[in-house]
Design a protein around this motif. Structure first.
Motif, mmCIF file in Angstrom:
data_model
loop_
_atom_site.group_PDB
_atom_site.id
_atom_site.type_symbol
_atom_site.label_atom_id
_atom_site.label_comp_id
_atom_site.label_asym_id
_atom_site.label_seq_id
_atom_site.Cartn_x
_atom_site.Cartn_y
_atom_site.Cartn_z
ATOM 1 N N LEU A 36 -9.564 19.827 -15.115
ATOM 2 C CA LEU A 36 -9.902 19.686 -16.532
ATOM 3 C C LEU A 36 -8.692 19.784 -17.451
ATOM 4 C CD1 LEU A 36 -11.938 19.571 -18.891
ATOM 5 C CD2 LEU A 36 -12.205 22.068 -18.653
ATOM 6 N N LEU A 37 -8.082 20.959 -17.506
ATOM 7 C CA LEU A 37 -7.127 21.221 -18.583
ATOM 8 C C LEU A 37 -5.743 20.608 -18.359
ATOM 9 C CD1 LEU A 37 -8.105 24.940 -19.271
ATOM 10 C CD2 LEU A 37 -8.614 22.945 -20.686
ATOM 11 N N VAL A 38 -5.196 20.748 -17.154
ATOM 12 C CA VAL A 38 -3.849 20.223 -16.890
ATOM 13 C C VAL A 38 -3.788 18.700 -17.052
ATOM 14 C CG1 VAL A 38 -2.027 19.986 -15.163
ATOM 15 C CG2 VAL A 38 -3.176 22.187 -15.463
ATOM 16 N N PRO A 39 -4.771 17.931 -16.541
ATOM 17 C CA PRO A 39 -4.724 16.480 -16.788
ATOM 18 C C PRO A 39 -4.721 16.131 -18.277
ATOM 19 C CG PRO A 39 -6.319 16.979 -15.079
ATOM 20 C CD PRO A 39 -5.883 18.293 -15.645
ATOM 21 N N ILE A 40 -5.436 16.904 -19.078
ATOM 22 C CA ILE A 40 -5.438 16.642 -20.525
ATOM 23 C C ILE A 40 -4.036 16.820 -21.092
ATOM 24 C CG2 ILE A 40 -6.274 17.472 -22.764
ATOM 25 C CD1 ILE A 40 -8.928 18.091 -21.446
ATOM 26 N N PHE A 41 -3.320 17.862 -20.619
ATOM 27 C CA PHE A 41 -1.953 18.070 -21.109
ATOM 28 C C PHE A 41 -1.065 16.871 -20.801
ATOM 29 C CE2 PHE A 41 2.378 19.254 -19.750
ATOM 30 C CZ PHE A 41 2.924 19.486 -21.001
ATOM 31 N N PHE A 42 -1.077 16.398 -19.560
ATOM 32 C CA PHE A 42 -0.192 15.292 -19.193
ATOM 33 C C PHE A 42 -0.620 13.983 -19.857
ATOM 34 C CE2 PHE A 42 0.939 18.115 -15.582
ATOM 35 C CZ PHE A 42 2.306 18.128 -15.789
ATOM 36 N N LEU A 43 -1.915 13.731 -19.917
ATOM 37 C CA LEU A 43 -2.380 12.535 -20.606
ATOM 38 C C LEU A 43 -2.014 12.580 -22.087
ATOM 39 C CD1 LEU A 43 -5.884 12.209 -18.916
ATOM 40 C CD2 LEU A 43 -4.104 10.446 -18.867
ATOM 41 N N TYR A 44 -2.216 13.736 -22.703
ATOM 42 C CA TYR A 44 -1.934 13.859 -24.138
ATOM 43 C C TYR A 44 -0.433 13.829 -24.414
ATOM 44 C CZ TYR A 44 -2.896 15.262 -28.954
ATOM 45 O OH TYR A 44 -3.013 15.296 -30.323
ATOM 46 N N THR A 45 0.372 14.292 -23.447
ATOM 47 C CA THR A 45 1.831 14.159 -23.590
ATOM 48 C C THR A 45 2.208 12.691 -23.679
ATOM 49 O OG1 THR A 45 2.269 16.225 -22.395
ATOM 50 C CG2 THR A 45 4.060 14.621 -22.494
ATOM 51 N N GLY A 46 1.568 11.858 -22.862
ATOM 52 C CA GLY A 46 1.803 10.419 -22.948
ATOM 53 C C GLY A 46 1.304 9.829 -24.247
ATOM 54 N N VAL A 47 0.128 10.291 -24.713
ATOM 55 C CA VAL A 47 -0.445 9.779 -25.959
ATOM 56 C C VAL A 47 0.443 10.101 -27.150
ATOM 57 C CG1 VAL A 47 -2.363 10.066 -27.580
ATOM 58 C CG2 VAL A 47 -2.827 9.781 -25.141
ATOM 59 N N THR A 48 0.983 11.315 -27.199
ATOM 60 C CA THR A 48 1.764 11.765 -28.361
ATOM 61 C C THR A 48 3.250 11.428 -28.254
ATOM 62 O OG1 THR A 48 2.000 13.959 -27.336
ATOM 63 C CG2 THR A 48 0.183 13.642 -28.893
ATOM 64 N N PHE A 49 3.666 10.859 -27.125
ATOM 65 C CA PHE A 49 5.068 10.470 -26.988
ATOM 66 C C PHE A 49 5.404 9.410 -28.028
ATOM 67 C CE2 PHE A 49 8.326 7.805 -24.739
ATOM 68 C CZ PHE A 49 9.370 8.703 -24.928
ATOM 69 N N ASP A 50 6.422 9.680 -28.839
ATOM 70 C CA ASP A 50 6.750 8.795 -29.962
ATOM 71 C C ASP A 50 7.615 7.639 -29.479
ATOM 72 O OD1 ASP A 50 7.125 7.682 -32.451
ATOM 73 O OD2 ASP A 50 7.436 9.602 -33.448
ATOM 74 N N LEU A 51 6.983 6.695 -28.826
ATOM 75 C CA LEU A 51 7.693 5.545 -28.276
ATOM 76 C C LEU A 51 8.283 4.672 -29.387
ATOM 77 C CD1 LEU A 51 8.402 4.054 -25.652
ATOM 78 C CD2 LEU A 51 6.249 2.806 -25.878
ATOM 79 N N ASP A 52 7.546 4.523 -30.486
ATOM 80 C CA ASP A 52 8.040 3.704 -31.602
ATOM 81 C C ASP A 52 9.341 4.268 -32.166
ATOM 82 O OD1 ASP A 52 5.929 1.929 -31.412
ATOM 83 O OD2 ASP A 52 4.677 3.032 -32.836
ATOM 84 N N LEU A 53 9.377 5.595 -32.351
ATOM 85 C CA LEU A 53 10.581 6.236 -32.882
ATOM 86 C C LEU A 53 11.751 6.055 -31.938
ATOM 87 C CD1 LEU A 53 11.928 8.074 -35.009
ATOM 88 C CD2 LEU A 53 11.090 10.036 -33.704
#
Length: 402
Positions: free
Chosen positions: A274-291
Protein backbone atom coordinates in the motif's frame (compact mmCIF):
# COMPACT_ATOMS: atom_id res chain seq x y z
CA UNK A 1 -14.45 14.20 -10.94
CA UNK A 2 -11.42 16.50 -10.59
CA UNK A 3 -7.91 15.58 -11.68
CA UNK A 4 -6.84 15.10 -8.06
CA UNK A 5 -9.82 12.80 -7.41
CA UNK A 6 -8.98 10.84 -10.56
CA UNK A 7 -5.44 10.43 -9.23
CA UNK A 8 -6.76 8.69 -6.13
CA UNK A 9 -8.26 6.04 -8.41
CA UNK A 10 -5.41 5.87 -10.90
CA UNK A 11 -2.59 5.51 -8.34
CA UNK A 12 -3.95 2.12 -7.09
CA UNK A 13 -4.31 1.04 -10.70
CA UNK A 14 -0.68 1.91 -11.41
CA UNK A 15 0.37 0.16 -8.19
CA UNK A 16 -1.29 -3.02 -9.51
CA UNK A 17 0.19 -2.59 -12.99
CA UNK A 18 3.77 -2.28 -11.72
CA UNK A 19 4.21 -5.87 -10.40
CA UNK A 20 2.40 -7.27 -13.45
CA UNK A 21 4.84 -5.46 -15.73
CA UNK A 22 7.79 -6.57 -13.59
CA UNK A 23 6.71 -10.21 -13.71
CA UNK A 24 5.88 -9.98 -17.40
CA UNK A 25 9.39 -8.87 -18.32
CA UNK A 26 11.10 -11.17 -15.80
CA UNK A 27 11.79 -14.02 -18.26
CA UNK A 28 13.89 -11.56 -20.27
CA UNK A 29 15.18 -9.13 -17.63
CA UNK A 30 14.85 -9.04 -13.84
CA UNK A 31 13.91 -5.39 -13.25
CA UNK A 32 13.12 -4.17 -9.69
CA UNK A 33 9.47 -3.20 -9.29
CA UNK A 34 10.54 0.24 -8.07
CA UNK A 35 11.67 1.02 -11.62
CA UNK A 36 8.16 0.51 -12.97
CA UNK A 37 6.62 2.54 -10.14
CA UNK A 38 8.87 5.52 -10.86
CA UNK A 39 8.42 5.29 -14.64
CA UNK A 40 4.65 4.94 -14.40
CA UNK A 41 4.51 7.91 -12.03
CA UNK A 42 6.42 10.07 -14.50
CA UNK A 43 4.39 8.81 -17.46
CA UNK A 44 1.07 9.81 -15.87
CA UNK A 45 2.42 13.00 -14.27
CA UNK A 46 1.45 16.54 -15.33
CA UNK A 47 4.72 16.72 -17.29
CA UNK A 48 3.70 13.89 -19.66
CA UNK A 49 0.11 12.57 -19.86
CA UNK A 50 -1.22 14.75 -17.07
CA UNK A 51 -3.67 12.14 -15.77
CA UNK A 52 -2.48 12.32 -12.14
CA UNK A 53 -2.19 15.69 -10.41
CA UNK A 54 -0.43 16.30 -7.07
CA UNK A 55 -2.92 16.53 -4.22
CA UNK A 56 -2.83 17.00 -0.47
CA UNK A 57 -4.18 13.50 0.15
CA UNK A 58 -1.60 11.81 -2.08
CA UNK A 59 1.11 14.02 -0.59
CA UNK A 60 0.31 12.83 2.94
CA UNK A 61 0.02 9.21 1.85
CA UNK A 62 3.40 9.56 0.15
CA UNK A 63 4.89 10.87 3.41
CA UNK A 64 3.46 7.85 5.22
CA UNK A 65 4.96 5.63 2.53
CA UNK A 66 8.40 7.20 2.95
CA UNK A 67 8.19 6.80 6.74
CA UNK A 68 7.13 3.16 6.29
CA UNK A 69 10.05 2.59 3.91
CA UNK A 70 12.49 3.77 6.60
CA UNK A 71 10.66 1.74 9.26
CA UNK A 72 11.11 -1.39 7.17
CA UNK A 73 14.79 -0.56 6.66
CA UNK A 74 15.30 -0.26 10.42
CA UNK A 75 13.30 -3.44 10.97
CA UNK A 76 15.39 -5.44 8.48
CA UNK A 77 18.77 -4.63 9.98
CA UNK A 78 20.41 -7.24 12.17
CA UNK A 79 22.38 -4.89 14.40
CA UNK A 80 24.51 -7.76 15.70
CA UNK A 81 25.86 -8.16 12.15
CA UNK A 82 26.68 -4.47 11.59
CA UNK A 83 28.74 -3.86 14.71
CA UNK A 84 32.52 -3.89 15.04
CA UNK A 85 34.84 -3.50 12.07
CA UNK A 86 32.11 -3.61 9.37
CA UNK A 87 30.35 -0.67 11.03
CA UNK A 88 33.60 1.28 11.49
CA UNK A 89 34.61 0.77 7.86
CA UNK A 90 31.19 1.74 6.53
CA UNK A 91 31.11 4.82 8.78
CA UNK A 92 34.56 5.92 7.67
CA UNK A 93 33.45 5.40 4.07
CA UNK A 94 30.41 7.60 4.67
CA UNK A 95 32.52 10.40 6.19
CA UNK A 96 34.76 10.23 3.13
CA UNK A 97 31.67 10.33 0.90
CA UNK A 98 30.30 13.38 2.71
CA UNK A 99 33.59 15.25 2.36
CA UNK A 100 33.79 14.46 -1.36
CA UNK A 101 30.11 15.32 -1.82
CA UNK A 102 30.54 18.70 -0.15
CA UNK A 103 33.58 19.31 -2.35
CA UNK A 104 31.41 18.67 -5.41
CA UNK A 105 28.70 20.90 -3.93
CA UNK A 106 31.24 23.69 -3.36
CA UNK A 107 31.74 23.87 -7.12
CA UNK A 108 28.00 24.15 -7.78
CA UNK A 109 26.15 25.86 -4.93
CA UNK A 110 27.20 28.49 -2.38
CA UNK A 111 26.98 28.37 1.43
CA UNK A 112 24.56 25.76 2.81
CA UNK A 113 23.60 24.58 -0.66
CA UNK A 114 26.85 22.65 -0.91
CA UNK A 115 25.94 20.82 2.32
CA UNK A 116 22.61 19.77 0.79
CA UNK A 117 24.42 18.41 -2.26
CA UNK A 118 27.04 16.73 -0.08
CA UNK A 119 24.45 14.94 2.05
CA UNK A 120 22.50 13.88 -1.05
CA UNK A 121 25.59 12.43 -2.72
CA UNK A 122 26.65 10.59 0.45
CA UNK A 123 23.37 8.68 0.88
CA UNK A 124 22.43 5.09 0.11
CA UNK A 125 18.80 4.04 -0.31
CA UNK A 126 18.76 1.10 2.09
CA UNK A 127 14.96 1.07 2.20
CA UNK A 128 14.96 0.78 -1.59
CA UNK A 129 17.61 -1.94 -1.64
CA UNK A 130 16.07 -4.12 1.08
CA UNK A 131 13.16 -5.40 -1.07
CA UNK A 132 15.61 -6.08 -3.91
CA UNK A 133 17.97 -8.02 -1.65
CA UNK A 134 15.06 -9.88 -0.06
CA UNK A 135 13.58 -10.86 -3.43
CA UNK A 136 17.05 -12.02 -4.51
CA UNK A 137 17.43 -14.13 -1.30
CA UNK A 138 20.58 -12.14 -0.49
CA UNK A 139 19.80 -10.71 2.95
CA UNK A 140 21.59 -13.50 4.85
CA UNK A 141 24.54 -13.91 2.49
CA UNK A 142 27.94 -12.23 3.13
CA UNK A 143 27.25 -10.05 0.09
CA UNK A 144 23.87 -8.99 1.46
CA UNK A 145 25.27 -8.29 4.92
CA UNK A 146 27.96 -6.01 3.49
CA UNK A 147 25.41 -4.09 1.44
CA UNK A 148 23.09 -3.87 4.46
CA UNK A 149 25.85 -2.42 6.64
CA UNK A 150 26.82 0.13 4.00
CA UNK A 151 23.17 0.99 3.46
CA UNK A 152 22.39 1.31 7.17
CA UNK A 153 25.22 3.80 7.61
CA UNK A 154 24.41 5.54 4.31
CA UNK A 155 20.81 6.03 5.36
CA UNK A 156 21.14 6.76 9.09
CA UNK A 157 24.15 9.11 9.16
CA UNK A 158 22.76 11.42 6.43
CA UNK A 159 19.66 11.83 8.61
CA UNK A 160 21.94 12.83 11.48
CA UNK A 161 23.71 15.30 9.20
CA UNK A 162 20.38 16.77 8.07
CA UNK A 163 19.28 17.19 11.68
CA UNK A 164 22.52 18.99 12.63
CA UNK A 165 23.44 21.06 9.58
CA UNK A 166 20.06 21.82 8.02
CA UNK A 167 18.02 22.39 11.16
CA UNK A 168 16.25 25.73 11.57
CA UNK A 169 18.23 26.11 14.80
CA UNK A 170 21.90 26.98 15.13
CA UNK A 171 24.27 24.03 14.93
CA UNK A 172 25.17 23.72 18.66
CA UNK A 173 21.49 23.86 19.61
CA UNK A 174 20.59 21.40 16.86
CA UNK A 175 23.32 19.04 18.09
CA UNK A 176 22.01 19.28 21.66
CA UNK A 177 18.46 18.51 20.50
CA UNK A 178 19.72 15.60 18.42
CA UNK A 179 21.55 14.31 21.49
CA UNK A 180 18.28 14.54 23.42
CA UNK A 181 16.56 12.45 20.75
CA UNK A 182 19.40 9.91 20.78
CA UNK A 183 19.13 9.58 24.56
CA UNK A 184 15.35 9.16 24.43
CA UNK A 185 15.55 6.71 21.53
CA UNK A 186 18.31 4.83 23.34
CA UNK A 187 16.09 4.58 26.41
CA UNK A 188 13.26 3.19 24.28
CA UNK A 189 15.62 0.64 22.70
CA UNK A 190 17.01 -0.34 26.14
CA UNK A 191 13.51 -0.83 27.51
CA UNK A 192 12.55 -2.84 24.44
CA UNK A 193 15.63 -5.03 24.84
CA UNK A 194 15.29 -5.70 28.58
CA UNK A 195 11.56 -5.70 29.18
CA UNK A 196 9.75 -9.04 29.12
CA UNK A 197 7.63 -9.35 26.01
CA UNK A 198 5.71 -12.48 26.82
CA UNK A 199 2.38 -10.76 27.41
CA UNK A 200 2.82 -8.53 24.37
CA UNK A 201 3.61 -11.56 22.21
CA UNK A 202 0.57 -13.35 23.63
CA UNK A 203 -1.74 -10.45 22.69
CA UNK A 204 -0.18 -10.27 19.23
CA UNK A 205 -0.70 -14.01 18.75
CA UNK A 206 -4.28 -13.91 20.07
CA UNK A 207 -5.29 -11.14 17.67
CA UNK A 208 -3.40 -12.28 14.55
CA UNK A 209 -6.54 -13.52 12.83
CA UNK A 210 -9.15 -11.25 14.40
CA UNK A 211 -10.39 -7.76 13.67
CA UNK A 212 -8.37 -6.47 16.63
CA UNK A 213 -4.96 -6.86 14.88
CA UNK A 214 -3.08 -5.60 17.94
CA UNK A 215 0.36 -6.17 16.44
CA UNK A 216 -0.30 -3.98 13.41
CA UNK A 217 -1.87 -1.28 15.58
CA UNK A 218 1.10 -1.37 17.94
CA UNK A 219 3.51 -0.89 15.01
CA UNK A 220 1.56 2.12 13.77
CA UNK A 221 1.60 3.57 17.31
CA UNK A 222 5.35 2.98 17.56
CA UNK A 223 5.95 4.75 14.25
CA UNK A 224 3.63 7.62 15.17
CA UNK A 225 5.26 8.03 18.58
CA UNK A 226 8.87 8.16 17.40
CA UNK A 227 8.08 10.14 14.25
CA UNK A 228 6.09 12.56 16.43
CA UNK A 229 9.05 12.87 18.79
CA UNK A 230 11.30 13.68 15.83
CA UNK A 231 8.91 16.37 14.59
CA UNK A 232 8.49 17.92 18.05
CA UNK A 233 12.28 18.15 18.36
CA UNK A 234 12.49 19.66 14.85
CA UNK A 235 14.39 16.66 13.50
CA UNK A 236 13.73 14.82 10.27
CA UNK A 237 10.75 12.50 10.72
CA UNK A 238 12.61 9.71 8.94
CA UNK A 239 14.98 9.46 11.89
CA UNK A 240 12.07 8.44 14.12
CA UNK A 241 10.72 5.99 11.54
CA UNK A 242 14.12 4.29 11.22
CA UNK A 243 14.50 3.94 15.00
CA UNK A 244 10.92 2.62 15.25
CA UNK A 245 11.85 -0.20 12.89
CA UNK A 246 14.87 -1.10 15.01
CA UNK A 247 12.77 -1.09 18.19
CA UNK A 248 10.13 -3.37 16.65
CA UNK A 249 12.80 -5.85 15.55
CA UNK A 250 14.08 -6.00 19.13
CA UNK A 251 10.58 -6.45 20.52
CA UNK A 252 9.81 -9.37 18.21
CA UNK A 253 13.25 -11.00 18.46
CA UNK A 254 12.11 -13.46 21.16
CA UNK A 255 8.62 -14.06 19.80
CA UNK A 256 7.69 -17.56 18.57
CA UNK A 257 8.88 -17.82 14.97
CA UNK A 258 5.45 -18.56 13.42
CA UNK A 259 3.94 -15.53 15.19
CA UNK A 260 6.84 -13.27 14.20
CA UNK A 261 6.58 -14.38 10.57
CA UNK A 262 2.81 -13.88 10.54
CA UNK A 263 2.91 -10.34 11.91
CA UNK A 264 5.88 -9.53 9.67
CA UNK A 265 3.81 -10.61 6.67
CA UNK A 266 0.99 -8.27 7.68
CA UNK A 267 3.34 -5.31 8.14
CA UNK A 268 5.03 -6.01 4.80
CA UNK A 269 1.58 -6.09 3.19
CA UNK A 270 0.82 -2.61 4.53
CA UNK A 271 4.27 -1.29 3.60
CA UNK A 272 4.96 -2.83 0.19
CA UNK A 273 1.35 -3.46 -0.78
CA UNK A 274 0.00 0.00 0.00
CA UNK A 275 2.13 2.84 1.29
CA UNK A 276 5.60 2.37 -0.24
CA UNK A 277 4.27 2.05 -3.83
CA UNK A 278 2.39 5.32 -3.33
CA UNK A 279 5.66 7.02 -2.33
CA UNK A 280 7.53 5.87 -5.44
CA UNK A 281 4.62 6.51 -7.79
CA UNK A 282 4.06 9.96 -6.30
CA UNK A 283 7.79 10.71 -6.53
CA UNK A 284 7.43 10.16 -10.27
CA UNK A 285 4.25 12.25 -10.41
CA UNK A 286 5.80 15.22 -8.57
CA UNK A 287 9.14 15.07 -10.38
CA UNK A 288 9.48 18.47 -12.06
CA UNK A 289 10.45 17.26 -15.51
CA UNK A 290 9.40 20.54 -17.15
CA UNK A 291 11.71 22.56 -14.89
CA UNK A 292 14.58 20.18 -15.57
CA UNK A 293 14.11 20.31 -19.35
CA UNK A 294 13.79 24.10 -19.26
CA UNK A 295 17.23 24.43 -17.66
CA UNK A 296 20.04 23.16 -19.94
CA UNK A 297 22.55 23.53 -17.10
CA UNK A 298 20.46 21.45 -14.67
CA UNK A 299 19.75 18.85 -17.37
CA UNK A 300 23.46 18.52 -18.03
CA UNK A 301 24.04 18.06 -14.29
CA UNK A 302 21.88 14.90 -14.12
CA UNK A 303 24.49 12.53 -15.65
CA UNK A 304 27.24 14.34 -13.74
CA UNK A 305 25.43 13.83 -10.44
CA UNK A 306 24.83 10.20 -11.40
CA UNK A 307 28.54 9.70 -12.04
CA UNK A 308 29.33 11.52 -8.79
CA UNK A 309 27.05 9.13 -6.87
CA UNK A 310 28.76 6.14 -8.44
CA UNK A 311 32.30 7.43 -7.87
CA UNK A 312 31.75 8.82 -4.36
CA UNK A 313 29.62 6.06 -2.85
CA UNK A 314 31.01 3.27 -5.01
CA UNK A 315 34.61 4.06 -4.09
CA UNK A 316 33.80 4.42 -0.38
CA UNK A 317 31.98 1.08 -0.43
CA UNK A 318 35.21 -0.68 -1.38
CA UNK A 319 36.40 -0.10 2.19
CA UNK A 320 33.66 -2.51 3.30
CA UNK A 321 34.04 -5.11 0.55
CA UNK A 322 35.04 -8.56 1.86
CA UNK A 323 38.69 -9.48 1.45
CA UNK A 324 39.14 -11.66 -1.60
CA UNK A 325 35.98 -10.33 -3.27
CA UNK A 326 36.04 -10.54 -7.04
CA UNK A 327 35.94 -7.51 -9.31
CA UNK A 328 32.33 -8.34 -10.24
CA UNK A 329 31.30 -8.53 -6.58
CA UNK A 330 33.10 -5.29 -5.71
CA UNK A 331 31.46 -3.55 -8.65
CA UNK A 332 28.03 -4.85 -7.60
CA UNK A 333 28.58 -3.64 -4.01
CA UNK A 334 29.68 -0.23 -5.28
CA UNK A 335 26.63 0.15 -7.51
CA UNK A 336 24.21 -0.82 -4.76
CA UNK A 337 25.94 1.61 -2.39
CA UNK A 338 25.53 4.34 -5.02
CA UNK A 339 21.77 3.76 -5.26
CA UNK A 340 20.08 6.75 -3.65
CA UNK A 341 16.68 8.38 -3.80
CA UNK A 342 14.58 8.77 -0.61
CA UNK A 343 17.10 10.90 1.26
CA UNK A 344 17.88 12.83 -1.92
CA UNK A 345 14.18 13.65 -2.23
CA UNK A 346 13.96 14.65 1.44
CA UNK A 347 17.15 16.73 1.65
CA UNK A 348 16.59 18.60 -1.63
CA UNK A 349 13.04 19.45 -0.52
CA UNK A 350 14.52 20.99 2.63
CA UNK A 351 17.07 22.88 0.54
CA UNK A 352 14.39 24.32 -1.76
CA UNK A 353 12.08 25.20 1.15
CA UNK A 354 14.92 26.99 2.95
CA UNK A 355 15.91 28.74 -0.33
CA UNK A 356 19.48 27.45 -0.13
CA UNK A 357 19.23 25.22 -3.22
CA UNK A 358 18.03 26.16 -6.69
CA UNK A 359 14.86 24.20 -7.62
CA UNK A 360 16.32 23.22 -10.99
CA UNK A 361 19.44 21.86 -9.29
CA UNK A 362 17.22 19.98 -6.83
CA UNK A 363 15.37 18.45 -9.79
CA UNK A 364 18.73 17.41 -11.27
CA UNK A 365 19.72 15.68 -8.03
CA UNK A 366 16.39 13.88 -7.79
CA UNK A 367 16.68 12.92 -11.46
CA UNK A 368 20.12 11.44 -10.82
CA UNK A 369 18.74 9.58 -7.80
CA UNK A 370 15.91 8.17 -9.90
CA UNK A 371 18.34 7.04 -12.58
CA UNK A 372 20.50 5.39 -9.90
CA UNK A 373 17.46 3.40 -8.73
CA UNK A 374 16.55 2.56 -12.33
CA UNK A 375 20.01 1.39 -13.39
CA UNK A 376 22.41 0.52 -10.57
CA UNK A 377 20.51 -2.31 -8.81
CA UNK A 378 19.68 -3.94 -12.15
CA UNK A 379 23.32 -3.88 -13.27
CA UNK A 380 24.56 -4.91 -9.81
CA UNK A 381 22.29 -7.95 -9.49
CA UNK A 382 23.10 -8.97 -13.07
CA UNK A 383 26.79 -8.83 -12.22
CA UNK A 384 26.02 -10.79 -9.08
CA UNK A 385 24.87 -13.62 -11.34
CA UNK A 386 21.89 -14.86 -9.30
CA UNK A 387 19.54 -15.45 -12.24
CA UNK A 388 19.77 -19.26 -12.25
CA UNK A 389 19.54 -19.56 -8.47
CA UNK A 390 16.48 -17.30 -8.31
CA UNK A 391 14.76 -19.17 -11.12
CA UNK A 392 15.37 -22.40 -9.22
CA UNK A 393 13.95 -20.96 -6.03
CA UNK A 394 10.84 -19.69 -7.83
CA UNK A 395 10.26 -23.12 -9.38
CA UNK A 396 10.98 -24.84 -6.02
CA UNK A 397 13.81 -26.82 -7.61
CA UNK A 398 16.98 -27.92 -5.82
CA UNK A 399 19.96 -26.05 -7.19
CA UNK A 400 21.59 -29.34 -8.13
CA UNK A 401 18.92 -29.92 -10.81
CA UNK A 402 19.96 -26.84 -12.79
Amino acid sequence: MTASDFGLVLIPLLAVAAPLLARGIRPVLRVPIIVFELVLGILFSPAVLGWVEPSQVLDKLSDFGLAMLFFMAGNEIDFRAVTGKPLVRASFGWVLSLALGIAVGFLIAPDEGMVVIGIALSSTALGTLMPILRDARELDTPFGKVVTTIGAVGEFLPLIAVSIFLSTRKTPVAAAILLTFVILAGAVILIARRAPHGRLHAVVRATLHTSEQFGVRFVLLLIAGLVGLSVVLDLDMLLGAFVAGAVWRIIMARAPKPDAEAIESKIEAIAFGLLVPIFFLYTGVTFDLDLLIASPVALAMVPLFLIALLVIRGAAAQLSAPSGASVRERTAIGMLAATGLPIIVAVTAIGVDEKILDPAMAAALVGAGMLSVLAFPLIAMTLRGDRARLDAVERDLPLGEL
